[in-house]
Scaffold this active site. Structure first.
Site, PDB file in Angstrom:
ATOM      1  N   SER A 199       5.588  -3.892  -8.844  1.00 24.14           N
ATOM      2  CA  SER A 199       5.214  -4.270 -10.202  1.00 24.14           C
ATOM      3  C   SER A 199       4.620  -5.678 -10.165  1.00 24.14           C
ATOM      4  O   SER A 199       5.313  -6.639  -9.842  1.00 24.14           O
ATOM      5  CB  SER A 199       6.437  -4.240 -11.130  1.00 24.14           C
ATOM      6  N   ALA A 200       3.324  -5.756 -10.456  1.00 32.60           N
ATOM      7  CA  ALA A 200       2.630  -7.048 -10.454  1.00 32.60           C
ATOM      8  C   ALA A 200       2.338  -7.463 -11.893  1.00 32.60           C
ATOM      9  O   ALA A 200       2.811  -6.841 -12.839  1.00 32.60           O
ATOM     10  CB  ALA A 200       1.354  -6.943  -9.633  1.00 32.60           C
ATOM     11  N   SER A 201       1.554  -8.518 -12.053  1.00 28.48           N
ATOM     12  CA  SER A 201       1.324  -9.070 -13.393  1.00 28.48           C
ATOM     13  C   SER A 201       0.538  -8.128 -14.297  1.00 28.48           C
ATOM     14  O   SER A 201       0.772  -8.073 -15.496  1.00 28.48           O
ATOM     15  CB  SER A 201       0.590 -10.410 -13.287  1.00 28.48           C
ATOM     16  N   ALA A 203      -0.406  -4.660 -13.219  1.00 31.02           N
ATOM     17  CA  ALA A 203      -0.310  -3.235 -12.894  1.00 31.02           C
ATOM     18  C   ALA A 203       1.034  -2.904 -12.277  1.00 31.02           C
ATOM     19  O   ALA A 203       1.765  -3.779 -11.808  1.00 31.02           O
ATOM     20  CB  ALA A 203      -1.446  -2.840 -11.946  1.00 31.02           C
ATOM     21  N   GLN A 204       1.328  -1.604 -12.277  1.00 30.76           N
ATOM     22  CA  GLN A 204       2.553  -1.089 -11.695  1.00 30.76           C
ATOM     23  C   GLN A 204       2.193   0.133 -10.852  1.00 30.76           C
ATOM     24  O   GLN A 204       1.314   0.916 -11.230  1.00 30.76           O
ATOM     25  CB  GLN A 204       3.521  -0.703 -12.812  1.00 30.76           C
ATOM     26  N   LYS A 220      -1.649   3.754  -9.463  1.00 29.06           N
ATOM     27  CA  LYS A 220      -1.666   2.365  -9.933  1.00 29.06           C
ATOM     28  C   LYS A 220      -2.001   2.393 -11.417  1.00 29.06           C
ATOM     29  O   LYS A 220      -3.058   2.912 -11.817  1.00 29.06           O
ATOM     30  CB  LYS A 220      -2.707   1.555  -9.155  1.00 29.06           C
ATOM     31  N   ASP A 358      -7.975 -10.153   0.701  1.00 32.23           N
ATOM     32  CA  ASP A 358      -6.548 -10.393   0.475  1.00 32.23           C
ATOM     33  C   ASP A 358      -5.737  -9.667   1.549  1.00 32.23           C
ATOM     34  O   ASP A 358      -4.911  -8.809   1.247  1.00 32.23           O
ATOM     35  CB  ASP A 358      -6.156  -9.908  -0.919  1.00 32.23           C
TER      36      ASP A 358
END
Length: 534
Positions: A199-201, A203-204, A220, A358
């Site tokens: 779980s990111a800022s 998206a999940q 996603k 990244d």
């Protein structure tokens, strides 16, 4: 026209129409008159310039008003909601600052440097961004990833914005998937795991299985309301930057509005999963065109159940390139796996329309079948021919420790309007890069007892991103002292090279990744022959 002649402290005024007239005037008096005239001329010039600037501002005002009105219309009512939330966040962080201020002053009797700037200090600004939510967390991540644009203390503080965020309840995620696909989940997926993988800022990610083929996939999903919040926040930041540049034209030299536009474009790309799908497919085409299918892999995108807000892709299984023990269980020679990863990534710099920007351990895996897996294409870079040409020289000089050639390459890459002392710059670069070998690499050994009472030992390397960023910040800081400013693509490239340096120290400690004959850094001049799969 009257002419003046000075003779022994006397001034003769010579007129073409009159006879010479003697005026008694001392030389100091004459100097004072000249100074007065000069001040008058300068004053008139300054007034004229100020009048011109005022006229420019007046001429620009209609465009500013139109821009603000159009942006406000595009934002709509959500702008007012975000304004109220912003006020609440400012009040909350201000309360934190006041509490810290009162405690520090009570115990020390002074104000620390951290507290003096108030909410503009790196620490409290980072806290404010976190309270403001996804947009500002992403903005904080952008600041942390762009040391060429922002002060070092802010870049370092905003590294903390990369932490994982709390998950959204699965009921909301399920509703978004159903809305995007316009049909029930069980019509597309045989199974969706309600527990998120990450779980990111914005998206999940959830594991799932396709109903039609039984293929294991990951979904996603854009978190609910994120896009509206993002648009409102970015429009607000844009309007503020426009007003600031209007009020202070000197800010135009910093390209404030231009930077905000770049941030806006970059962040809106990340919330449009169609862009990420296109990036992933472009990388897959590059792998196929270069016949690298047996060496590397990117997830396959299932377009029939992917939209702007959800991305369904093949699930890959493997281990990060920092998990040495697991890597040894999958392949006999970890060094060869690293060579493969480097060749595939370097090749993408000049043979693919974008490169993976990244490649931290969560996004670069050794798959169970021995191939290198490239995951998550939300952040990609696009490199210009000029930057890559200078980058090639930089890499070659870095490998041979030729710091004067390195300095020349960086001067070619950076934008500067003044001459640079190459020798002095080279000496400073040598001091910076000699510290790479001194970076801490923490080898973590963990042992665990299995069900058969055998003891398994696993090794992992803790890659300290903050140390890596500190090194790059030193490079940027020294370069800026010589008047150099680098394009953002250079920062992205350097960050990935530092990641690969860490992997090299773990998997192939005796290898020089820039001098090894097995690693190919193809010249940009050959791009024309390899761009057919763009």
């Amino acid at each position: 026209m009257a002419l003046a002649a000075v003779r022994s402290g006397a001034t003769f005024l010579l007129s073409p129409f009159n006879k010479p007239t003697l005026m008694i005037c001392s030389t100091p008096r004459l100097i004072q008159m000249r100074k007065s005239n000069k001040r008058r001329v300068l004053s008139m010039y300054s007034q004229a310039r100020d009048a011109s600037l005022i006229q420019d501002r007046i001429n620009e005002l209609p465009n500013l008003v139109e821009d603000i009105l159009q942006t406000s219309i595009n934002t709509g009512p959500r702008g007012a909601v975000r304004l109220l939330q912003g006020i609440q966040a400012v009040i909350g962080v201000s309360t934190d600052w006041l509490n810290d201020f009162s405690q520090r002053t009570d115990t020390t009797g002074g104000i620390s440097s951290q507290l003096q700037p108030g909410l503009l200090s790196p620490t409290y600004l980072r806290r404010l961004f976190e309270r403001m939510g996804a947009t500002y967390i992403k903005l904080g991540q952008f600041i942390a990833s762009a040391p060429t644009l922002f002060p070092a203390e802010y870049v370092e503080e905003f590294q903390k914005c990369f932490d994982q965020t709390p998950p959204v309840p699965f009921s909301q995620i399920e509703a978004i998937i159903r809305e995007e696909l316009q049909r029930p989940l069980d019509a597309v997926y045989e199974y969706v795991d309600p527990v998120p993988i990450a779980s990111a800022s914005i998206a999940q990610v959830h594991g799932a299985r396709l109903k039609s083929s039984g293929q294991e996939v990951v979904i996603k999903v854009l978190k609910p309301g994120i896009e509206d919040v993002l648009v409102a926040d970015l429009n607000f930041i844009y309007v503020v930057s426009r007003i600031l540049e209007f009020l202070n034209p000197e800010l135009r030299r910093t390209s404030l509005v231009g930077i905000v536009k770049d941030i806006k474009e970059s962040m809106l790309e990340e919330v449009d999963f169609r862009k990420e799908a296109a990036n992933m497919e472009a990388f897959r085409r590059y792998i196929e065109a270069m016949s690298l299918e047996r060496q590397a892999k990117a997830p396959f995108v299932y377009t029939h159940c992917s939209t702007k807000r959800i991305l369904t892709m093949e699930r890959l299984y493997g281990v990060p390139l920092t998990d040495l023990d697991s890597i040894r269980s999958l392949v006999p020679d970890p060094e060869l796996s690293l060579v493969t990863a480097l060749n595939v990534w370097f090749g993408s710099l000049i043979s693919c329309e974008s490169f993976h920007a990244d490649v931290h351990a969560g996004n670069l895996w050794l798959l169970r079948d021995g191939r290198i897996g490239f995951l998550d294409f939300g952040i990609v870079g696009r490199i210009s021919p000029r930057t890559w040409a200078a980058m090639e020289v930089f890499l070659a000089s870095f490998a041979t420790e030729d710091y004067e050639a390195m300095a020349s390459a960086l001067i070619e890459m950076g934008a500067t309007g003044k001459d640079v002392d190459v020798t002095a710059f080279a000496r400073d670069l040598e001091k910076i890069f000699s510290s790479i070998q001194e970076l801490d690499t923490e080898l973590v050994i963990a042992s665990r007892r299995g069900p058969d009472s055998a003891t398994a030992v696993s090794a992992n390397v803790v890659v300290d991103d903050r140390q890596m960023n500190a090194l790059f910040l030193d490079l940027v800081r020294v370069s800026e002292s010589y008047g150099l400013r680098f394009p953002r693509e250079f920062a992205l490239l350097m960050k990935q090279l530092l990641y690969f340096d860490r992997y090299t120290r773990l998997l192939a400690p005796s290898m020089n990744m820039l001098q090894d004959d097995r690693i190919t850094i193809v010249s940009n001049r050959r791009m024309r022959s390899t761009n057919t799969f763009r």
